[in-house]
Design a protein around this motif. Sequence first.
Motif, short mmCIF file in Angstrom:
data_model
loop_
_atom_site.label_atom_id
_atom_site.label_comp_id
_atom_site.label_asym_id
_atom_site.label_seq_id
_atom_site.Cartn_x
_atom_site.Cartn_y
_atom_site.Cartn_z
N GLY A 56 77.14 28.16 34.63
CA GLY A 56 77.24 27.33 33.43
C GLY A 56 77.61 25.89 33.72
O GLY A 56 77.10 24.97 33.09
N ASP A 57 78.49 25.69 34.70
CA ASP A 57 78.90 24.34 35.07
C ASP A 57 77.74 23.56 35.69
O ASP A 57 77.49 22.41 35.34
N LEU A 58 77.03 24.20 36.60
CA LEU A 58 75.90 23.54 37.27
C LEU A 58 74.78 23.25 36.28
O LEU A 58 74.15 22.18 36.31
N GLU A 59 74.55 24.20 35.37
CA GLU A 59 73.51 24.00 34.36
C GLU A 59 73.89 22.88 33.41
O GLU A 59 73.03 22.09 33.00
N PHE A 60 75.18 22.77 33.06
CA PHE A 60 75.58 21.67 32.19
C PHE A 60 75.30 20.33 32.85
O PHE A 60 74.82 19.40 32.19
N MET A 61 75.60 20.20 34.14
CA MET A 61 75.37 18.93 34.81
C MET A 61 73.89 18.55 34.82
O MET A 61 73.55 17.38 34.67
N ALA A 62 73.01 19.54 34.95
CA ALA A 62 71.57 19.27 34.88
C ALA A 62 71.17 18.85 33.46
O ALA A 62 70.39 17.90 33.28
N ILE A 69 72.22 12.10 28.62
CA ILE A 69 72.60 10.74 28.99
C ILE A 69 71.39 9.81 29.02
O ILE A 69 70.28 10.23 29.41
N LYS A 70 71.60 8.60 28.58
CA LYS A 70 70.53 7.60 28.63
C LYS A 70 70.21 7.25 30.09
O LYS A 70 71.04 7.44 30.99
N ASP A 105 72.68 15.95 41.52
CA ASP A 105 71.74 15.06 40.84
C ASP A 105 72.39 13.77 40.37
O ASP A 105 71.86 13.07 39.50
N TRP A 106 73.55 13.46 40.92
CA TRP A 106 74.33 12.30 40.50
C TRP A 106 74.75 11.48 41.71
O TRP A 106 74.97 12.03 42.79
#
Length: 138
Positions: A56-62, A69-70, A105-106
């Motif tokens: 869930g944490d990794l999916e939220f970041m994606a 986010i813009k 991805d950040w």
Amino acid sequence: PTTIEYNKIITDDPRLTVMTPDEYEKNPKKFDVILSISSIEHDGLGRYGDPINPNGDLEFMAIAKNELIKESGHMILAVPIGQDAVTWNLHRIYGRIRFPLLIKDWNIIQEFGFNEAKFDGKFGYYAYQPIFYLAPRR
């Protein structure tokens, strides 16, 4: 400010927008900044009404990068750092294995209070939380 929570927040402050993920999906928008302080480590563990999801944490970041986010946006992120662990069903601690997965991805623009040696520390119930200023990797 907009807050998205699994459990509906009740407020009479007209300056705040509060919604659940279901409400957000019906009226999505993109944000300039996402502020997540001691939140993402709980995603997918079910403690706060969210569905059980080991990633869930990794999916939220994606989702944050691709949907929330813009293009020119940023995220301010604080998560517990220490040896990789899950304190069921409270939170995760991010270490040398899971932290790189979380931010893959950040780009880290700046970090505040981070010390890589803390990845090897044992902090017991909770770890320390440095702050990361992130931009989506495009």
